[in-house]
Design a protein around this motif. Sequence first.
Motif, PDB file in Angstrom:
ATOM      1  N   HIS A 149       0.586  -1.262  -0.164  1.00 23.54           N
ATOM      2  CA  HIS A 149       0.097   0.508  -0.712  1.00 23.54           C
ATOM      3  C   HIS A 149       0.985   1.287   0.051  1.00 23.54           C
ATOM      4  O   HIS A 149       0.980   2.214  -0.463  1.00 23.54           O
ATOM      5  N   HIS A 150       1.915   1.207   0.498  1.00 19.33           N
ATOM      6  CA  HIS A 150       2.276   2.330   0.870  1.00 19.33           C
ATOM      7  C   HIS A 150       3.139   2.345   0.008  1.00 19.33           C
ATOM      8  O   HIS A 150       3.629   3.421  -0.736  1.00 19.33           O
ATOM      9  N   ARG A 151       3.975   1.915  -0.605  1.00 18.31           N
ATOM     10  CA  ARG A 151       5.022   1.645  -2.211  1.00 18.31           C
ATOM     11  C   ARG A 151       3.712   2.626  -3.701  1.00 18.31           C
ATOM     12  O   ARG A 151       4.456   3.297  -3.939  1.00 18.31           O
ATOM     13  N   ARG A 152       2.517   2.288  -3.887  1.00 17.60           N
ATOM     14  CA  ARG A 152       1.475   2.505  -4.166  1.00 17.60           C
ATOM     15  C   ARG A 152       1.268   3.621  -4.570  1.00 17.60           C
ATOM     16  O   ARG A 152       1.119   4.748  -4.965  1.00 17.60           O
ATOM     17  N   VAL A 153       0.870   4.054  -2.720  1.00 20.79           N
ATOM     18  CA  VAL A 153       0.652   5.765  -3.168  1.00 20.79           C
ATOM     19  C   VAL A 153       1.634   6.260  -3.178  1.00 20.79           C
ATOM     20  O   VAL A 153       1.690   7.308  -3.755  1.00 20.79           O
ATOM     21  N   MET A 154       3.161   6.536  -2.491  1.00 24.77           N
ATOM     22  CA  MET A 154       4.201   6.790  -2.662  1.00 24.77           C
ATOM     23  C   MET A 154       4.660   7.255  -4.360  1.00 24.77           C
ATOM     24  O   MET A 154       4.960   8.029  -4.730  1.00 24.77           O
ATOM     25  N   GLN A 155       4.102   5.781  -4.945  1.00 26.86           N
ATOM     26  CA  GLN A 155       4.831   5.891  -6.653  1.00 26.86           C
ATOM     27  C   GLN A 155       3.148   7.091  -7.338  1.00 26.86           C
ATOM     28  O   GLN A 155       4.123   8.067  -7.723  1.00 26.86           O
ATOM     29  N   ARG A 156       2.328   6.957  -7.029  1.00 28.08           N
ATOM     30  CA  ARG A 156       1.543   8.138  -7.365  1.00 28.08           C
ATOM     31  C   ARG A 156       1.749   9.752  -7.246  1.00 28.08           C
ATOM     32  O   ARG A 156       1.532  10.274  -7.741  1.00 28.08           O
ATOM     33  N   THR A 157       2.077   9.655  -5.748  1.00 29.11           N
ATOM     34  CA  THR A 157       2.300  10.972  -5.434  1.00 29.11           C
ATOM     35  C   THR A 157       3.721  11.773  -6.223  1.00 29.11           C
ATOM     36  O   THR A 157       3.777  12.849  -6.597  1.00 29.11           O
ATOM     37  N   GLY A 158       4.651  10.857  -6.941  1.00 29.06           N
ATOM     38  CA  GLY A 158       5.827  11.513  -7.834  1.00 29.06           C
ATOM     39  C   GLY A 158       6.616  10.893  -6.944  1.00 29.06           C
ATOM     40  O   GLY A 158       7.713  11.638  -6.875  1.00 29.06           O
ATOM     41  N   LEU A 159       6.754  10.882  -5.598  1.00 31.36           N
ATOM     42  CA  LEU A 159       7.795  10.396  -4.800  1.00 31.36           C
ATOM     43  C   LEU A 159       8.869   9.748  -4.765  1.00 31.36           C
ATOM     44  O   LEU A 159      10.003   9.304  -4.532  1.00 31.36           O
ATOM     45  N   VAL A 160       8.329   8.640  -5.303  1.00 27.98           N
ATOM     46  CA  VAL A 160       9.002   7.733  -5.005  1.00 27.98           C
ATOM     47  C   VAL A 160       8.684   7.531  -6.782  1.00 27.98           C
ATOM     48  O   VAL A 160       7.723   7.641  -7.932  1.00 27.98           O
ATOM     49  N   PRO A 161       9.693   6.756  -7.569  1.00 27.96           N
ATOM     50  CA  PRO A 161       9.718   6.488  -8.920  1.00 27.96           C
ATOM     51  C   PRO A 161       8.444   5.214  -9.714  1.00 27.96           C
ATOM     52  O   PRO A 161       8.091   4.276  -8.838  1.00 27.96           O
ATOM     53  N   PRO A 162       8.341   5.439 -10.627  1.00 27.64           N
ATOM     54  CA  PRO A 162       6.841   4.150 -10.531  1.00 27.64           C
ATOM     55  C   PRO A 162       6.667   2.779 -10.892  1.00 27.64           C
ATOM     56  O   PRO A 162       6.192   2.535 -10.004  1.00 27.64           O
ATOM     57  N   ARG A 163       8.440   2.850 -11.391  1.00 26.24           N
ATOM     58  CA  ARG A 163       7.993   1.163 -11.327  1.00 26.24           C
ATOM     59  C   ARG A 163       8.826   0.226 -10.099  1.00 26.24           C
ATOM     60  O   ARG A 163       9.170  -0.536  -9.620  1.00 26.24           O
ATOM     61  N   ALA A 164       8.922   1.831  -8.688  1.00 28.11           N
ATOM     62  CA  ALA A 164      10.120   1.249  -8.364  1.00 28.11           C
ATOM     63  C   ALA A 164      10.363  -0.341  -6.717  1.00 28.11           C
ATOM     64  O   ALA A 164       8.511  -0.209  -7.086  1.00 28.11           O
ATOM     65  N   ASP A 165      10.533  -0.617  -6.577  1.00 27.74           N
ATOM     66  CA  ASP A 165      10.354  -1.526  -5.889  1.00 27.74           C
ATOM     67  C   ASP A 165      10.372  -1.260  -4.169  1.00 27.74           C
ATOM     68  O   ASP A 165      10.938  -0.275  -4.108  1.00 27.74           O
ATOM     69  N   THR A 166      10.085  -2.632  -3.484  1.00 32.31           N
ATOM     70  CA  THR A 166      10.588  -2.040  -1.828  1.00 32.31           C
ATOM     71  C   THR A 166      11.950  -1.752  -1.875  1.00 32.31           C
ATOM     72  O   THR A 166      11.505  -0.324  -1.200  1.00 32.31           O
TER      73      THR A 166
END
Length: 239
Positions: free
Chosen positions: A161-178
């Motif tokens: 959940h955390h990874r998906r939210v942060m990918q969508r915010t743009g704070l984490v690259p789109p296909r980043a793993d944990t």
Amino acid sequence: MDGKLPFGPDPRTDQLARIHAALIRAFGRIERPDEKRRDPVWTLVQGVIGAQTKTAISNASTDGVLARFESWEAVAGAELDDLQQVLANQTFPSVAAERLKACLSAIIAERGAVDLRHLSNLPDEQAMAWLEALPGVGRKIAAGVMNTSIFARRQLVIDGHHRRVMQRTGLVPPRADTARAYTALMPLLPEEWSAADIDEHHLLVKRLGQVHCRPARPHCAVCPIHPDCETGTAIEPVR
Ligand code: SF4
């Protein structure tokens, strides 16, 4: 002057702090009471057996396995069939049993007993690397042991959940793993956040992922962090 450019604070740290504040306004505080901080070995076991299983079930299984075998060393020496029986409520009991036995046996091989106290003398990076070298332990479980047990260290747990939210915010690259998400987010955490704040941050972001930022069709129009989300503002421009 030492020749370095005078960089100010990273604006993404402010973004993360605004997100955190908005989530507290929306969901209230989600604080882990001190009495819920368990022994690091208990926390490790709970993580290792916990794949695809609800937290409450994994908590009960962790208590159950210790009650049945009476020591973590006895758990390491147990027959896989017996372990599997005690872990029957986990989503994948046979995988949980194999991983648990391998993990505890590796700790005994290194330390002579199932004991993680030596980690409290290591810097975070070394302690995380030691944990991640154990069978069945990735970045999420290692950070969970460091942050949510009585160690209470400044490490960020990142689940799906955390990874998906942060990918969508743009704070984490789109296909980043944990691991990549962790590497992107750890330097952005406000310096003043304690281990308990970081724990609460994870629980709040996870709640957002469960309630609004669902895998399919996120509820961007009513999302409390919409103004700070790249995806949300692209779908629903801020008015
Ligand atoms: S605005 Fe939409 S995409 Fe962004 S975090 Fe909220 S629900 Fe998820």
